[in-house]
Each structure stands twice: as C-alpha cells, then as structure tokens.
Design an enzyme around this catalytic site. Sequence first.
Site, PDB file in Angstrom:
ATOM      1  N   HIS A  30      24.233 -38.808  93.351  1.00 28.73           N
ATOM      2  CA  HIS A  30      24.413 -37.409  93.568  1.00 28.73           C
ATOM      3  C   HIS A  30      23.343 -36.676  92.242  1.00 28.73           C
ATOM      4  O   HIS A  30      23.904 -35.299  92.197  1.00 28.73           O
ATOM      5  CB  HIS A  30      25.945 -37.262  93.386  1.00 28.73           C
ATOM      6  CG  HIS A  30      26.696 -37.693  94.166  1.00 28.73           C
ATOM      7  ND1 HIS A  30      27.181 -39.187  93.811  1.00 28.73           N
ATOM      8  CD2 HIS A  30      27.531 -37.254  95.180  1.00 28.73           C
ATOM      9  CE1 HIS A  30      27.911 -39.167  94.976  1.00 28.73           C
ATOM     10  NE2 HIS A  30      28.214 -37.860  95.566  1.00 28.73           N
ATOM     11  N   GLU A  90      27.358 -37.564 108.988  1.00 28.60           N
ATOM     12  CA  GLU A  90      26.075 -36.613 108.205  1.00 28.60           C
ATOM     13  C   GLU A  90      25.142 -37.192 110.087  1.00 28.60           C
ATOM     14  O   GLU A  90      24.507 -36.498 110.695  1.00 28.60           O
ATOM     15  CB  GLU A  90      25.196 -37.232 107.625  1.00 28.60           C
ATOM     16  CG  GLU A  90      25.724 -36.567 106.348  1.00 28.60           C
ATOM     17  CD  GLU A  90      26.500 -36.805 105.936  1.00 28.60           C
ATOM     18  OE1 GLU A  90      27.432 -37.494 106.350  1.00 28.60           O
ATOM     19  OE2 GLU A  90      27.471 -36.704 104.509  1.00 28.60           O
TER      20      GLU A  90
END
Lengths: 337, 99
Positions: free
Chosen positions: A135, A66
């Site tokens: 998540h 990322e």
Amino acid sequence: MAAEASTRELTMSRAMVSAIAHEMRENSEVFYMGEDVADYGGIFDSTEGLREEFGYDRVMDVPISETAYLGAAVGAAQVGMRPIAELMFVDFFGVAMDQIYNQMAKNTYMSGGNVSVPMVLTAAVGGTYNDAAQHSQTLYGTFAHIPGLKVVVPSTAYEAKGLMHNAIRDDDPVLYMFHKRLMGIGWMPAPEGPKTPVPETDYTIPFGRADVKREGDDVTIVTLGLHVHRALEAAASLAEEDVSAEVVDLRSLVPLDTDTIVESVEKTGNLVVVDEDYRSFGVTGEIVASVADEALGALQNVERVAIPDVPIPYSRPLENEVIPSTEDIVTAVKRTQ
Amino acid sequence: MSEHTDRVAVTVAEWPDDVESDEGVVVNWFVGEDADVEESESLCEVQIEKVSLDVYAPATGTLTEILCAEDAEFERGETLAWISPAEDEAAQSSEQNDE
C-alpha cells in the site's frame, strides 16, 4: 470575486475535486466510479462532496472487482462517455492489469483508430505513513513504461486542478497519480507547499511541460510528486552553503518534457534525479538516459536518489531509511559539487 | 478580546452529534490573515475525533486574526479567528470598523 480567488488556498484534494465537479457540470458524459468514492468521498478525499452534488448515477461505489469496473470504464469511454475510474491504491493494479495494460492503453491501436478511450484512471500513490509494501508504492515506472497511456503526477493544488481539467478533456487514456501525503488530509498532514492559491475558474496545464519550481546554477534536481517538496527543502538548505540548485517538477511522465531537463542540465552541468519509485528500470534511469541521448557532453556528474530495490518496509525507521529524504537529496547534490 | 462587539468570532457553529470529544484540531486554513472573505465561504477545515468538517465565515469582511493555527487544538465553542465585517454590512458601527 477576483480578490478572493487570489487569496484563497486549497488543499490538493479540494483542487482535484473542484476540477472534476466543473467538468461534470459542463459535460453530462463525465462520471466517477471506484471503491468508496460515493458515500465515503474517497478514502483520500479525492471525491469529497461529489455524490452530494451529482448523485449515485454519476458518482458510483463499485464492488471490489477492479477488473470489472475498470473494464466497464474502458467500454464506456469507447462508446463516447468520459469516465473517471479510481484505483484506490495504485498497488492494486495487478488484479486489473489486463484492463489497464492491454485494453485501456491499446484499444485505440487494436481497433485501427476506430475507437478512442477518453478515460481518466486516478490512483493514490506513495508511502511515508507506514502502510507496508502493498500500500505504499508509487509505481511511476510501471505505468510510464507502457505505450498508449499518458501519465501525470501533480505536486501542488494548482497543478492538481489544471492537470485534472486537461486529463478529463483528453481523448486518450490518462493515468492521474496523486500522492496521498500531498492531499491535505487531517490524519496525514501534508508538508508545506502543496496547498496553494487556486483560481476558481477552469484552466488546463498541458501535458509534457515540466515546471521549474526553483531556479539555480550549480545542479539540476529532477523529481515529481511528494519529492518536489523535499527537493525544494533541500535546495533551500543547500543555498545556505552557497550551492544553487534548480528544481524541475516533471508534472507529467508521459509525455516527458526532455527539453526543459536538458536545457537545465546544459546550464548546471550536474543532474540529480529523485524518485519515490524503485531505483532499477524506473524514472531515474530513464531521465539520465534521456539527457545522455540529447546532451551527453553537458553531463559532468549524475546522481540517482530512489528507493533501493526492496519492498517498502512497514517499520517506521526502516521505511524512513528507504524513502529518499531531504538529507539524502542534499548529500547527493554535494557529491556532484 | 471578546468585548470588541464590532468583530465577529469564527467558531465551529454546530458541534457534531456523533462525537464524544469536546476538543478538535485545525487541519487546514484556506485563507490567511487579512484576506477578504464572504459570508458562508469555507475558511478552514477542522477535525473532531475522526469527523472532518468545514468552518464557514459567519460574516462578509476581513479575516483580521487567526487564533488557532494549523495543527492547533481547540475546545468546543472556542474562537478560531476574528472577522471584521465589511463596512456596508456593519453600517451601524461604521466608526470602529478599521480597528
């Protein structure tokens, strides 16, 4: 064609994609990159079909770094492109926090206005499907907190398309947070509501304009994302008990439409803020404080409904317990009456 | 129902090769009953095992009846909905189009 446009309904994911595809056709500087966004079409269908139309140069699968690809997006934006970069789960922001918090959000200012950063960071948010603490977060407050970022959260397909058009055309960095449960995916059925008629033509929804999704006189429920639909369900059930609830969909956290909230609270006198983020130092506290700043005298009762300050549990009954439910909203509203 | 030759059945035209199941589930309808639809427009999304695919209008006309609602399961070849073709496309059976 007009008749079709008025009756055709789209899922939120398809509305997002239609806005992105439109902007990519109009402007060759727009491109999309992220993990599993090309061949897979986005694990929550956020880019379904884009690679087939635009090819790998403009819809790019990236390695799992990322920091690398969000940094690349910031750089591309600074030299005049209009990247859309996807953080697969907003929970993964930590590994690229410097790129988001210090580069994307601040480079316009650090350069003395010599560059702007016209990029969109898309991120899937939210729980309700037992994906555990790493998540399932929304982290709305984490991103609305930092100056330099605009933060938008669609609740329906109509909002998803109009906000996406506006996000891509904006000359500043925009964080576009889409709730997984609203996307209309086969294995994660959406509630009633996010699938709406969507015009085939392009249109923009300006940032900083909340939408009153239901009008009422007794209490103002302020919320966003998935919980717009839970609040509407709560309002429908409260109406049967003669409690008239107004539901305000924020749509954008930065800029925040304080005027619409204050106007509603001045009418109803009661404020219930519902958030799928953590209770402390977040959206609920900010909204209540903003109303107190502007119209303290109008506030008779205040309730906050949010995730208690715990990591979101994997266990289904435990997750259901901590994420605000329709019944939780009904109960909070009743406490104000 | 199927003896009405003026109506066109909406079905999954090509069953995916890479699935074993002969059953699917309707995930999303993008148009409702009585909507005007155009040939090859996407009408609904179905899921067969883990494969999602769109079902397209086989004719231009009106979607008169949805037989498989969202979340409903269907068998391979089953009719999901009926379309009454638009009059100019079905001039040969013009008398029956309003039915």
